[in-house]
Design a protein around this motif. Structure first.
Motif, short mmCIF file in Angstrom:
data_model
loop_
_atom_site.label_atom_id
_atom_site.label_comp_id
_atom_site.label_asym_id
_atom_site.label_seq_id
_atom_site.Cartn_x
_atom_site.Cartn_y
_atom_site.Cartn_z
N GLY A 90 0.80 -1.21 0.00
CA GLY A 90 0.00 0.00 0.00
C GLY A 90 0.84 1.27 0.00
N VAL A 91 2.08 1.18 0.52
CA VAL A 91 2.95 2.35 0.53
C VAL A 91 3.24 2.80 -0.89
N GLY A 92 3.62 1.86 -1.74
CA GLY A 92 3.89 2.19 -3.13
C GLY A 92 2.67 2.70 -3.85
N ALA A 93 1.51 2.13 -3.51
CA ALA A 93 0.28 2.52 -4.19
C ALA A 93 -0.08 3.98 -3.91
N VAL A 94 0.04 4.39 -2.64
CA VAL A 94 -0.32 5.77 -2.31
C VAL A 94 0.72 6.75 -2.86
N LEU A 95 1.98 6.32 -2.88
CA LEU A 95 3.02 7.17 -3.48
C LEU A 95 2.73 7.40 -4.95
N TRP B 109 -0.44 12.94 -9.31
CA TRP B 109 -0.93 14.31 -9.15
C TRP B 109 0.19 15.31 -9.40
N TRP B 110 1.39 15.01 -8.83
CA TRP B 110 2.57 15.89 -9.02
C TRP B 110 2.90 16.05 -10.50
N MET B 111 2.84 14.93 -11.24
CA MET B 111 3.11 14.98 -12.68
C MET B 111 2.03 15.80 -13.39
N SER B 112 0.76 15.63 -12.98
CA SER B 112 -0.32 16.37 -13.64
C SER B 112 -0.18 17.88 -13.44
N GLU B 113 0.50 18.26 -12.36
CA GLU B 113 0.74 19.67 -12.07
C GLU B 113 2.05 20.17 -12.68
N LEU C 32 -0.40 14.00 0.12
CA LEU C 32 -0.24 12.66 0.67
C LEU C 32 -1.24 12.43 1.80
N GLU C 33 -1.37 13.38 2.68
CA GLU C 33 -2.33 13.23 3.78
C GLU C 33 -3.75 13.07 3.24
#
Length: 399
Positions: A362-367, A373-377, A390-391
């Motif tokens: 799940g760590v990799g999934a949320v990252l 999102w970072w890429m989309s921005e 992240l939160e």
């Protein structure tokens, strides 16, 4: 250049003079003599001498010259003077050849040694008095921009098939508009001999051809005689595409030119190129190259996932395929791409764990959610903004 002035044209004579005191009968041979005659820079000093290699080593050692037995089986030692290497080879004659290797015997006959060389312009020698020794008309051939095999072309090719590719490389640099007819006829007849060469030897010559002058002429001649289709996948050859690339003003990069000339997926494997070069060739075949209408966000997104030099390859290829000529807009795109700092996603798995995540997949999934999102921005948000996202992502799912 007047042969009498050749020694005066050497950029550094002290090392050679030191060698000639120990080996007065030694001569400069091969490419350095050729380049001196045509006024080109000389980078390497190769010498030949009648003395056997063990005697050469003893004579040099006696005068305090460091000597390394770099190829005794072939009669070659390397003298090192003031940090500069001088390769010295005993005169040889071929006893047996199989198209790849030769069994040699020492000789004291300079003409016999010259007869085993590939082309007349490479078979000349220069002694310590500045006299050029030319047994096969190399001086005249060089002046006439004519690249000829020493003796019978088909026999030279039978001795070493790599001479087929060497002919094209030397003809591109030292030849004229019309290549030697006997050479081309022999190459066309014996082109299948290329199949017996190691991929490494073929690749070495091919890349030197592709980064050299008159590439389009050479490629056309190699295709006409069947040489290019013996070493690259014929259905994937695209000389017109290479012509369009060169019309853009792209740099004389052998790997870039190779990737455009032949986009077969097995080119790197076929030529036994390094893993890094194979990866670069693979990247050239990927779609979605950048174009001048790309925004800075598009450039950052590309830089976040792909090496800058691979992106530059892609821009040159896109310009070749879409435009086929030089254009300021494409130059500006490359300048923008080079000026943008390499973006790095500011979070890691440790940030997920410190925010309350549980170790596991799940760590990799949320990252990946946050990175998307970072890429989309446009890769613009900094670490603080990414931690907030992240939160939010963690609140929306159980990690």
């Amino acid at each position: 250049m007047n042969p009498e002035n050749l020694l005066a044209a050497l950029p550094e004579r002290r090392g050679l003079d030191h060698l000639w005191r120990s080996l007065p009968d030694a001569r400069l041979v091969g490419g350095c003599v050729r380049d001196l005659l045509c006024g080109a820079p000389v980078h390497d000093y190769d010498l030949a001498t009648p003395e056997a290699p063990e005697q050469v080593m003893a004579l040099l050692d006696a005068t305090g010259i460091k000597v390394v037995p770099t190829g005794l089986a072939h009669g070659t030692v390397t003298a090192v003077i003031a940090g500069r290497p001088y390769e010295i080879t005993t005169l040889r004659r071929d006893e047996e050849t199989d198209g790849r290797h030769a069994v040699v015997r020492w000789t004291r006959d300079w003409a016999e040694d010259a007869a085993r060389r590939d082309f007349t312009i490479n078979a000349m020698s220069l002694d310590r008095n500045g006299q050029v020794h030319d047994y096969f008309g190399g001086v005249d051939d060089l002046a006439a921009r004519r690249v000829r095999f020493v003796g019978e072309a088909s026999r030279r090719i039978a001795e070493d098939a790599l001479r087929i590719l060497r002919f094209f490389r030397f003809d591109a640099r030292y030849g004229g508009t019309v290549p030697d007819g006997e050479a081309l006829a022999a190459i066309t007849s014996d082109v299948s001999r290329l199949d017996a060469l190691s991929a490494e030897r073929v690749a070495g010559e091919l890349l030197r051809i592709l980064e050299g002058p008159r590439v389009l002429d050479v490629v056309a001649r190699m295709m006409e005689c069947g040489a290019l289709s013996r070493i690259l996948a014929a259905p994937h050859l695209a000389p017109r595409r290479l012509e369009r690339l060169m019309a853009t003003g792209a740099p004389p990069d052998a790997i870039l030119r190779l990737g455009v000339l032949c986009d077969a997926p097995d080119t790197g494997e076929r030529l036994k190129l390094s893993n890094g070069v194979r990866a670069r060739l693979d990247a050239m075949r990927q779609p979605g190259f950048l174009t001048p209408d790309a925004s800075d966000d598009d450039l950052r997104r590309a830089l976040a996932t792909t090496r800058l030099d691979w992106l530059m390859d892609g821009v040159w290829i896109a310009q070749a395929d879409r435009l086929g000529r030089a254009d300021p807009a494409w130059d500006a795109l490359r300048a923008r791409l080079a000026a943008i700092p390499h973006p790095v996603f500011p979070l890691s798995g440790r940030d997920v764990l410190e925010a309350g995540g549980v170790a596991g997949p799940g760590v990799g999934a949320v990252l990946r959610v946050v990175e998307a999102w970072w890429m989309s921005e446009g890769c613009r948000p900094g670490r603080v903004a990414c931690l907030i996202h992240l939160e939010n992502a963690m609140a929306a799912r159980t990690v």
